[in-house]
Design a protein around this motif. Structure first.
Motif, short mmCIF file in Angstrom:
data_model
loop_
_atom_site.label_atom_id
_atom_site.label_comp_id
_atom_site.label_asym_id
_atom_site.label_seq_id
_atom_site.Cartn_x
_atom_site.Cartn_y
_atom_site.Cartn_z
N SER A 149 0.85 -1.19 0.00
CA SER A 149 0.00 0.00 0.00
C SER A 149 0.88 1.23 0.00
N ALA A 150 0.25 2.35 -0.41
CA ALA A 150 1.01 3.60 -0.45
C ALA A 150 1.50 4.00 0.91
N GLY A 151 0.74 3.65 1.94
CA GLY A 151 1.12 4.04 3.29
C GLY A 151 2.43 3.44 3.74
N SER A 152 2.75 2.22 3.22
CA SER A 152 3.98 1.58 3.66
C SER A 152 5.22 2.32 3.18
N ALA A 153 5.07 3.12 2.11
CA ALA A 153 6.24 3.85 1.59
C ALA A 153 6.67 4.96 2.52
N THR A 154 5.77 5.38 3.39
CA THR A 154 6.11 6.49 4.29
C THR A 154 6.27 6.02 5.72
N ALA A 155 6.25 4.68 5.91
CA ALA A 155 6.41 4.17 7.27
C ALA A 155 7.77 4.54 7.81
N GLY A 156 7.85 4.82 9.12
CA GLY A 156 9.11 5.21 9.72
C GLY A 156 10.05 4.03 9.82
N PRO A 157 11.33 4.31 10.05
CA PRO A 157 12.30 3.23 10.08
C PRO A 157 12.06 2.26 11.21
N GLY A 158 11.47 2.71 12.28
CA GLY A 158 11.22 1.83 13.40
C GLY A 158 10.20 0.76 13.09
N SER A 159 9.39 0.97 12.06
CA SER A 159 8.35 -0.01 11.74
C SER A 159 8.85 -1.09 10.81
N ALA A 160 10.09 -0.97 10.31
CA ALA A 160 10.61 -1.93 9.34
C ALA A 160 11.38 -3.03 10.05
N ASP A 161 11.38 -4.23 9.46
CA ASP A 161 12.22 -5.31 9.93
C ASP A 161 13.66 -5.01 9.54
N ALA A 162 14.60 -5.77 10.15
CA ALA A 162 16.00 -5.61 9.78
C ALA A 162 16.18 -5.93 8.30
N ASN A 163 17.11 -5.22 7.68
CA ASN A 163 17.43 -5.41 6.26
C ASN A 163 16.22 -5.23 5.36
N THR A 164 15.41 -4.25 5.71
CA THR A 164 14.25 -3.88 4.92
C THR A 164 14.21 -2.36 4.82
N ALA A 165 14.05 -1.85 3.63
CA ALA A 165 13.95 -0.41 3.42
C ALA A 165 12.77 -0.12 2.52
N ARG A 166 12.02 0.93 2.84
CA ARG A 166 10.85 1.32 2.07
C ARG A 166 11.07 2.69 1.46
N GLY A 167 10.60 2.86 0.24
CA GLY A 167 10.77 4.15 -0.40
C GLY A 167 9.95 4.25 -1.66
N GLU A 168 10.32 5.21 -2.49
CA GLU A 168 9.61 5.46 -3.76
C GLU A 168 10.56 5.26 -4.92
#
Length: 401
Positions: free
Chosen positions: A310-329
């Motif tokens: 979802s579009a919302g996951s692209a703006t999730a903060g770093p604390g919400s991500a698992d290790a070795n996972t990065a979200r962006g555009e």
């Protein structure tokens, strides 16, 4: 060592018998140092090159690689240290008395002479008998598959053909060591790649020691038995291609050989991870102290990419991500033939480059929210570097200056 001491060493070297006790083609650099005015070009550099080895000196402009080559050739003289070729010190020997030949980027062929006459020139200067000259010129032209062009002038040849003639002219003298100073730099990409293969095959067949200077990591990786990666007049790492690519000794080497994505931040998880603002980057084993600022490096080809749910996951903060996972555009998309390249914006201060094999590359569009993941065993951790190349974090190209 002072200049006066170096001069004394040169005088002493004149007493060395012409036949050294080392294997033909061995090259030893023992603590060589070179200044240009007050500028240090080569800094106490030591290196053992084995007979018949293909070794590359790799690094950016100004790192000292060409100066090192020129000192081996005799075109420059060290201010300190010793240079031995085939077991004999050559500090007092001029270039024409050293058992080496040099091929430069500028081939410097004589335009008024034929190909065969260009190749024969060095033998004629040595007053080699004419019958031997003819035989050796033919052999040298055969080595580079250019015998049928022997009667042509250099201006009638392509760049690749001229490069072959320059090689033949150097090889006809049967040197113990062949020095190559960026000889492929003037060729187009396809021809350069072809000549890389031919050079390595030729060197393997002849068994001559090759010392190859380049700033092109692809050339060094594809041809070398070992690579000496240079920085500020010193060798940062000396190893085979697999080692410098997979296990770089420093962030500088990691950045120069291939391409890397760097994440910067404090060490975490007892030194096994970097807590960057955009991802928790975890390695397979701890290498950092928990108080250190560090850097994590991940190569583009080791990263997987897919569209975010979802579009919302692209703006999730770093604390919400698992290790070795990065979200962006996704902000860039390039077709490189056998791979697809993606450029992902993680935040205002960092982007990520990803490469996937074309058959397996996901269909994505500019503006898509994406999730990037990678395995811990593909992560390299380094203490925070003092060089500009890897301080800023994010994707960086190999340094060029």
């Amino acid at each position: 060592m002072s200049t006066g001491t170096a001069t004394a060493a040169q005088a002493s070297a004149e007493q060395v018998p012409p036949d050294g006790d080392g294997a033909r083609g061995a090259v030893t650099l023992a603590g060589i140092t070179k200044y240009y005015g007050g500028q240090l070009a080569v800094d106490d550099l030591s290196l053992e090159i084995q007979p018949g080895e293909f070794i590359s000196l790799l690094g950016p402009s100004g790192c000292g690689k060409t100066t090192t080559l020129r000192m081996i050739a005799g075109f420059e003289h060290p201010d300190a240290g010793d240079i031995r070729i085939s077991g004999r010190s050559v500090l007092a020997a001029p270039p024409y008395k050293r058992d080496v030949n040099t091929v430069f980027q500028a081939y410097a062929l004589f335009p008024h002479l034929s190909v065969a006459e260009n190749v024969a020139y060095g033998l004629q200067q040595r007053r080699t008998p004419k019958s031997e000259v003819r035989e050796r010129v033919t052999q040298a032209l055969d080595m580079v598959q250019m015998r049928r062009f022997g009667d042509r002038k250099p201006t009638q040849l392509s760049g690749g053909q001229q490069q072959r003639i320059a090689l033949a002219r150097a090889l006809v003298n049967r040197p113990a060591v062949l020095l190559l100073d960026e000889p492929l730099g003037a060729l187009d990409r396809q021809l350069r790649e072809e000549m890389q293969l031919e050079l390595k095959l030729l060197q393997s067949r002849l068994g001559i020691t090759f010392v190859f200077v380049t700033h092109d990591q692809g050339e060094a990786l594809s041809m070398s038995d070992r690579i000496a990666i240079m920085r500020a007049g010193r060798i940062e790492q000396l190893a085979d291609a697999d080692t410098v690519y997979a296990r770089p000794a420093s962030a500088y080497v990691a950045a120069f050989v291939g391409q890397q994505n760097f994440f910067r931040g404090p060490a975490a998880e007892a030194g096994a991870a970097i807590a960057s603002p955009h991802a928790l980057v975890r390695a397979a084993s701890p290498v950092l102290t928990t108080t250190n600022l560090g850097e994590a490096a991940v190569r583009p080809e080791f990263i997987r990419i897919e569209k975010a749910p979802s579009a919302g996951s692209a703006t999730a903060g770093p604390g919400s991500a698992d290790a070795n996972t990065a979200r962006g555009e996704l902000i860039g998309l390039s077709h490189l033939g056998d791979t697809m390249q993606y450029l992902v914006q993680l935040g205002a201060d960092q982007s990520l480059i990803v490469r996937r094999p074309t058959p397996d590359a996901p269909a994505l569009a500019i503006g898509d929210p994406v999730v990037c993941t990678w395995a811990a065993h593909h992560v390299l951790l380094f203490p925070a570097a003092d060089d500009d190349a890897a301080q800023q974090g994010g994707y960086i190209a190999p340094p060029t200056a």
